[in-house]
Design an enzyme around this catalytic site. Structure first.
Site, PDB file in Angstrom:
ATOM      1  N   ASN A   5      21.712  50.297  24.972  1.00 54.41           N
ATOM      2  CA  ASN A   5      21.325  50.812  23.661  1.00 54.41           C
ATOM      3  C   ASN A   5      22.183  50.123  22.593  1.00 54.41           C
ATOM      4  O   ASN A   5      23.416  50.191  22.640  1.00 54.41           O
ATOM      5  CB  ASN A   5      21.551  52.341  23.663  1.00 54.41           C
ATOM      6  CG  ASN A   5      21.185  52.977  22.344  1.00 54.41           C
ATOM      7  OD1 ASN A   5      21.509  52.457  21.281  1.00 54.41           O
ATOM      8  ND2 ASN A   5      20.535  54.112  22.387  1.00 54.41           N
ATOM      9  N   HIS A  31      24.426  51.144  17.876  1.00 56.81           N
ATOM     10  CA  HIS A  31      25.696  51.184  17.150  1.00 56.81           C
ATOM     11  C   HIS A  31      26.201  49.813  16.708  1.00 56.81           C
ATOM     12  O   HIS A  31      27.175  49.724  15.964  1.00 56.81           O
ATOM     13  CB  HIS A  31      26.712  52.028  17.908  1.00 56.81           C
ATOM     14  CG  HIS A  31      26.225  53.449  18.006  1.00 56.81           C
ATOM     15  ND1 HIS A  31      26.014  54.225  16.881  1.00 56.81           N
ATOM     16  CD2 HIS A  31      25.800  54.174  19.062  1.00 56.81           C
ATOM     17  CE1 HIS A  31      25.520  55.394  17.253  1.00 56.81           C
ATOM     18  NE2 HIS A  31      25.379  55.383  18.571  1.00 56.81           N
ATOM     19  N   HIS A  42      16.923  53.305  18.947  1.00 58.87           N
ATOM     20  CA  HIS A  42      16.431  54.569  18.393  1.00 58.87           C
ATOM     21  C   HIS A  42      16.210  54.396  16.895  1.00 58.87           C
ATOM     22  O   HIS A  42      17.174  54.228  16.134  1.00 58.87           O
ATOM     23  CB  HIS A  42      17.473  55.656  18.673  1.00 58.87           C
ATOM     24  CG  HIS A  42      17.074  57.036  18.236  1.00 58.87           C
ATOM     25  ND1 HIS A  42      17.865  58.137  18.461  1.00 58.87           N
ATOM     26  CD2 HIS A  42      15.973  57.503  17.588  1.00 58.87           C
ATOM     27  CE1 HIS A  42      17.276  59.218  17.971  1.00 58.87           C
ATOM     28  NE2 HIS A  42      16.125  58.856  17.420  1.00 58.87           N
ATOM     29  N   ARG A  48      15.695  56.178  13.874  1.00 58.72           N
ATOM     30  CA  ARG A  48      15.778  57.542  13.355  1.00 58.72           C
ATOM     31  C   ARG A  48      15.017  57.675  12.046  1.00 58.72           C
ATOM     32  O   ARG A  48      14.872  56.696  11.308  1.00 58.72           O
ATOM     33  CB  ARG A  48      17.244  57.938  13.135  1.00 58.72           C
ATOM     34  CG  ARG A  48      17.940  58.375  14.404  1.00 58.72           C
ATOM     35  CD  ARG A  48      19.350  58.826  14.094  1.00 58.72           C
ATOM     36  NE  ARG A  48      19.913  59.493  15.240  1.00 58.72           N
ATOM     37  CZ  ARG A  48      19.877  60.826  15.435  1.00 58.72           C
ATOM     38  NH1 ARG A  48      19.333  61.611  14.530  1.00 58.72           N
ATOM     39  NH2 ARG A  48      20.402  61.348  16.507  1.00 58.72           N
ATOM     40  N   ARG A  95      19.561  55.600   9.914  1.00 61.11           N
ATOM     41  CA  ARG A  95      21.023  55.485   9.746  1.00 61.11           C
ATOM     42  C   ARG A  95      21.599  54.300  10.517  1.00 61.11           C
ATOM     43  O   ARG A  95      22.652  53.811  10.192  1.00 61.11           O
ATOM     44  CB  ARG A  95      21.717  56.773  10.157  1.00 61.11           C
ATOM     45  CG  ARG A  95      21.674  57.035  11.640  1.00 61.11           C
ATOM     46  CD  ARG A  95      22.485  58.247  12.002  1.00 61.11           C
ATOM     47  NE  ARG A  95      21.828  59.477  11.569  1.00 61.11           N
ATOM     48  CZ  ARG A  95      22.105  60.674  12.090  1.00 61.11           C
ATOM     49  NH1 ARG A  95      23.033  60.790  13.011  1.00 61.11           N
ATOM     50  NH2 ARG A  95      21.467  61.746  11.697  1.00 61.11           N
ATOM     51  N   GLU A 144      13.892  61.314  31.087  1.00 65.42           N
ATOM     52  CA  GLU A 144      15.282  60.866  31.029  1.00 65.42           C
ATOM     53  C   GLU A 144      16.158  62.111  30.940  1.00 65.42           C
ATOM     54  O   GLU A 144      15.992  62.938  30.037  1.00 65.42           O
ATOM     55  CB  GLU A 144      15.515  59.950  29.826  1.00 65.42           C
ATOM     56  CG  GLU A 144      16.969  59.500  29.744  1.00 65.42           C
ATOM     57  CD  GLU A 144      17.193  58.284  28.860  1.00 65.42           C
ATOM     58  OE1 GLU A 144      16.270  57.459  28.701  1.00 65.42           O
ATOM     59  OE2 GLU A 144      18.318  58.172  28.330  1.00 65.42           O
ATOM     60  N   HIS A 172      23.205  59.164  28.079  1.00 64.58           N
ATOM     61  CA  HIS A 172      23.921  59.773  26.950  1.00 64.58           C
ATOM     62  C   HIS A 172      25.367  60.020  27.326  1.00 64.58           C
ATOM     63  O   HIS A 172      25.670  60.770  28.253  1.00 64.58           O
ATOM     64  CB  HIS A 172      23.300  61.077  26.448  1.00 64.58           C
ATOM     65  CG  HIS A 172      23.604  61.280  24.982  1.00 64.58           C
ATOM     66  ND1 HIS A 172      24.797  61.782  24.529  1.00 64.58           N
ATOM     67  CD2 HIS A 172      22.891  60.979  23.875  1.00 64.58           C
ATOM     68  CE1 HIS A 172      24.792  61.808  23.211  1.00 64.58           C
ATOM     69  NE2 HIS A 172      23.652  61.315  22.785  1.00 64.58           N
TER      70      HIS A 172
HETATM   71  N1  PXP Z   1      19.349  57.942  26.112  1.00 62.54           N
HETATM   72  C1  PXP Z   1      18.878  58.594  25.035  1.00 62.54           C
HETATM   73  C2  PXP Z   1      17.543  59.224  25.131  1.00 62.54           C
HETATM   74  C3  PXP Z   1      19.614  58.619  23.833  1.00 62.54           C
HETATM   75  O1  PXP Z   1      19.127  59.269  22.764  1.00 62.54           O
HETATM   76  C4  PXP Z   1      20.836  57.920  23.755  1.00 62.54           C
HETATM   77  C5  PXP Z   1      21.594  57.877  22.469  1.00 62.54           C
HETATM   78  O2  PXP Z   1      20.838  57.292  21.477  1.00 62.54           O
HETATM   79  C6  PXP Z   1      21.282  57.252  24.912  1.00 62.54           C
HETATM   80  C7  PXP Z   1      20.542  57.296  26.070  1.00 62.54           C
HETATM   81  C8  PXP Z   1      22.559  56.473  24.905  1.00 62.54           C
HETATM   82  O3  PXP Z   1      23.628  57.333  24.703  1.00 62.54           O
HETATM   83  P1  PXP Z   1      25.056  56.706  24.409  1.00 62.54           P
HETATM   84  O4  PXP Z   1      24.937  55.893  23.177  1.00 62.54           O
HETATM   85  O5  PXP Z   1      25.926  57.919  24.255  1.00 62.54           O
HETATM   86  O6  PXP Z   1      25.420  55.881  25.618  1.00 62.54           O
END
Ligand code: PXP
Length: 248
Positions: free
Chosen positions: A11, A14, A47, A49, A53, A155, A198
């Site tokens: 992901n 960030h 993602h 949003r 952001r 998920e 997550h």
């Molecule tokens: N899976 C989903 C569905 C999420 O919403 C997120 C965060 O955007 C992640 C995985 C990844 O989480 P993290 O950034 O905490 O590793």
């Protein structure tokens, strides 16, 4: 990829967070996605949003154009996001709950309470060829509802497990892990593909990666943070190595 291998979705939200702290064009999430792929990611997650952001519409355009691995497009179940997803037709769409005031996706989606609406919501996405994944807690009721609405993938939210680990609450952490284990097996028995993610880190990834029913982990924040210290390529490579080791 062997049958037993677990997919890693990186992901890159960030990377966009850091870029947006100043505005401008760098660091570029598309460049991060390409590097992550070269380092062993099987897919990229982003993602979009409602408040934009981190990831922006232009980032999604760029990822769709540049990526040679599947894009897992995370989004809230809104009309706006459905339109965007139908325009791009990414490999996968992951439906997540979204609150404006939250810092990150705090819990899983309440599928059971919104079954009818969500069934109608995901139907056109499935018809367009997107794999629809639903982000939920390790809860039998939610899994059954996700199955009934026609999702192909769930998920499981690993955030509580990771938080308890970070707080040193071992009994609570182990209870969460057991729920994740049981619910992975249960969802798999219904024919759902199981993903998880997550909050995962090098310390927390292996017990989840060891569940044979889990086919994909989506990991972001920790990897982008770790990239500051060791670079994105080694950060992703180490996660890949730990996942493969846990899988045996
Ligand atoms: N899976 C989903 C569905 C999420 O919403 C997120 C965060 O955007 C992640 C995985 C990844 O989480 P993290 O950034 O905490 O590793």
């Amino acid at each position: 990829m062997t049958q037993n291998q677990l997919r890693l979705g990186v992901n890159i939200d960030h990377v966009a967070t850091v870029r947006n702290a100043r505005g401008g064009a760098y660091p570029d999430p598309v460049r991060a996605a390409k590097l992550a792929k070269e380092a062993g990611a099987d897919g990229i997650t982003a993602h979009l949003r409602e408040d934009r952001r981190h990831i922006t519409d232009a980032d999604i355009d760029g990822l769709m154009e540049a990526l040679s691995v599947p894009l897992n497009f995370e989004m809230a179940a809104t009309e706006e996001m459905q339109k965007i997803a139908l325009r791009h037709k990414p490999h996968a769409v992951c439906i997540v709950p979204e609150k404006r005031e939250e810092r990150t996706t705090e819990g899983g989606l309440e599928v059971a309470r919104e079954e009818n609406r969500l069934a109608h919501y995901i139907a056109p996405l499935r018809a367009a060829g997107c794999r629809v994944s639903i982000f939920i807690a390790a809860d039998r009721k939610q899994i059954e509802a996700a199955h009934r609405i026609g999702a192909e993938v769930i998920e499981l939210h690993t955030g509580a497990y990771c938080d308890f680990h970070a707080e040193g609450k071992v009994a609570e952490r182990d209870r969460e892990l057991e729920a994740l284990r049981e619910m992975s097996a249960y969802a798999h028995s219904l024919g759902l593909e199981v993903h998880a993610g997550h909050g995962l880190t090098y310390e927390t990834v292996q017990p989840v990666a060891a569940f044979p029913e889990v086919k994909e982990l989506n990991i972001g924040h920790f990897l982008i943070g770790e990239a500051i210290f060791r670079g994105l390529t080694p950060a992703v490579q180490e996660m890949r190595r730990l996942m493969d080791e846990a899988r045996g």
